[in-house]
Design a protein around this motif. Structure first.
Motif, PDB file in Angstrom:
ATOM      1  N   THR A 114       0.700  -1.253  -0.021  1.00 17.90           N
ATOM      2  CA  THR A 114       0.068   0.058   0.071  1.00 17.90           C
ATOM      3  C   THR A 114       0.774   1.132  -0.123  1.00 17.90           C
ATOM      4  O   THR A 114       1.738   1.427   0.841  1.00 17.90           O
ATOM      5  CB  THR A 114      -1.077   0.041   1.467  1.00 17.90           C
ATOM      6  N   PHE A 115       0.622   2.006  -0.834  1.00 17.94           N
ATOM      7  CA  PHE A 115       1.377   3.351  -0.918  1.00 17.94           C
ATOM      8  C   PHE A 115       0.471   4.207  -0.322  1.00 17.94           C
ATOM      9  O   PHE A 115      -0.651   4.346  -0.610  1.00 17.94           O
ATOM     10  CB  PHE A 115       1.462   3.857  -2.545  1.00 17.94           C
ATOM     11  N   ALA A 116       1.171   5.193   0.526  1.00 21.70           N
ATOM     12  CA  ALA A 116       0.266   6.463   1.091  1.00 21.70           C
ATOM     13  C   ALA A 116      -0.038   7.347   0.105  1.00 21.70           C
ATOM     14  O   ALA A 116       0.486   7.499  -1.200  1.00 21.70           O
ATOM     15  CB  ALA A 116       1.555   7.291   2.055  1.00 21.70           C
ATOM     16  N   ASP A 117      -1.197   8.112   0.246  1.00 24.68           N
ATOM     17  CA  ASP A 117      -2.044   8.963  -0.763  1.00 24.68           C
ATOM     18  C   ASP A 117      -0.828   9.981  -1.068  1.00 24.68           C
ATOM     19  O   ASP A 117      -0.049  10.334  -0.403  1.00 24.68           O
ATOM     20  CB  ASP A 117      -3.118   9.795   0.003  1.00 24.68           C
ATOM     21  N   GLY A 118      -0.622  10.236  -2.421  1.00 21.62           N
ATOM     22  CA  GLY A 118       0.050  11.370  -3.039  1.00 21.62           C
ATOM     23  C   GLY A 118       1.617  10.792  -3.254  1.00 21.62           C
ATOM     24  O   GLY A 118       2.414  11.785  -3.952  1.00 21.62           O
ATOM     25  N   ILE A 141       3.464  -4.622   3.147  1.00 19.72           N
ATOM     26  CA  ILE A 141       4.431  -3.472   3.033  1.00 19.72           C
ATOM     27  C   ILE A 141       3.570  -2.305   2.936  1.00 19.72           C
ATOM     28  O   ILE A 141       2.884  -2.005   2.000  1.00 19.72           O
ATOM     29  CB  ILE A 141       5.446  -3.748   2.066  1.00 19.72           C
ATOM     30  N   TRP A 142       3.920  -1.237   3.536  1.00 18.77           N
ATOM     31  CA  TRP A 142       3.390   0.040   3.713  1.00 18.77           C
ATOM     32  C   TRP A 142       4.553   1.047   3.120  1.00 18.77           C
ATOM     33  O   TRP A 142       5.398   1.134   3.611  1.00 18.77           O
ATOM     34  CB  TRP A 142       2.739   0.660   5.097  1.00 18.77           C
TER      35      TRP A 142
END
Length: 164
Positions: free
Chosen positions: A105-109, A161-162
């Protein structure tokens, strides 16, 4: 490395960038692995064909943890980002993203245009080691491996994974 060697295949890599990639691939993991053993590492893997996120997921899942990587702390070879913008991605990147993407997961932006998404899933010929250490062991490890980078944290989980 995978992006720069793909740019080489496309005949658009600058010699100084190729030299940096070759120097990176020639760097042995022996000293880093010995330092990890001396620091009582919890887990360790080399970053090769599955890229950072694929190998990271395998390591995290088998350890029953999640990883939180900080994008700003992940080291890149000189101009790797520019070659990525130009589309110099090896074919295995799509396979890695397709298989391992459900655990990332990719953080917003962060991932506008998927540049970092693609770069982090890119297969590597010799991408170094990913080492998990107790916080109290990090300074000792860094003293023995000064070129190492702290790229994130470990927390209880199931292999997710973040990217922050």
């Amino acid at each position: 490395v995978g992006i720069i060697t793909t740019a080489l295949k496309q005949e658009r890599v600058e010699p100084k960038h190729l030299a940096a990639a070759i120097a990176s691939m020639k760097q042995l993991n022996r000293a880093s692995a010995a330092a990890a053993i001396a620091a009582d590492a919890h887990a360790m893997t080399d970053i090769t064909g599955f890229g950072l996120l694929g190998h990271g997921h395998e390591m995290a899942e088998q350890s029953a943890v999640d990883f939180r990587f900080r994008l700003v702390d992940i080291p890149w070879l000189p101009d790797a980002r520019a070659y990525g913008i130009a589309g110099a991605f090896p074919g295995g990147m799509d396979n890695n993203a397709g298989y391992f993407g459900r655990w990332v997961t990719f953080a917003d932006g962060i991932d506008k245009g998927y540049l970092y998404h693609d770069m982090l899933f890119t297969p590597e010929t010799s991408g170094g080691l990913l080492v998990s250490l107790s916080p109290d062991k990090v300074s000792g490890y860094l003293a023995r491996v000064p070129h190492a980078a702290i790229v994130g944290e470990v927390e209880p989980g199931d292999g997710h994974i973040w990217i922050n």
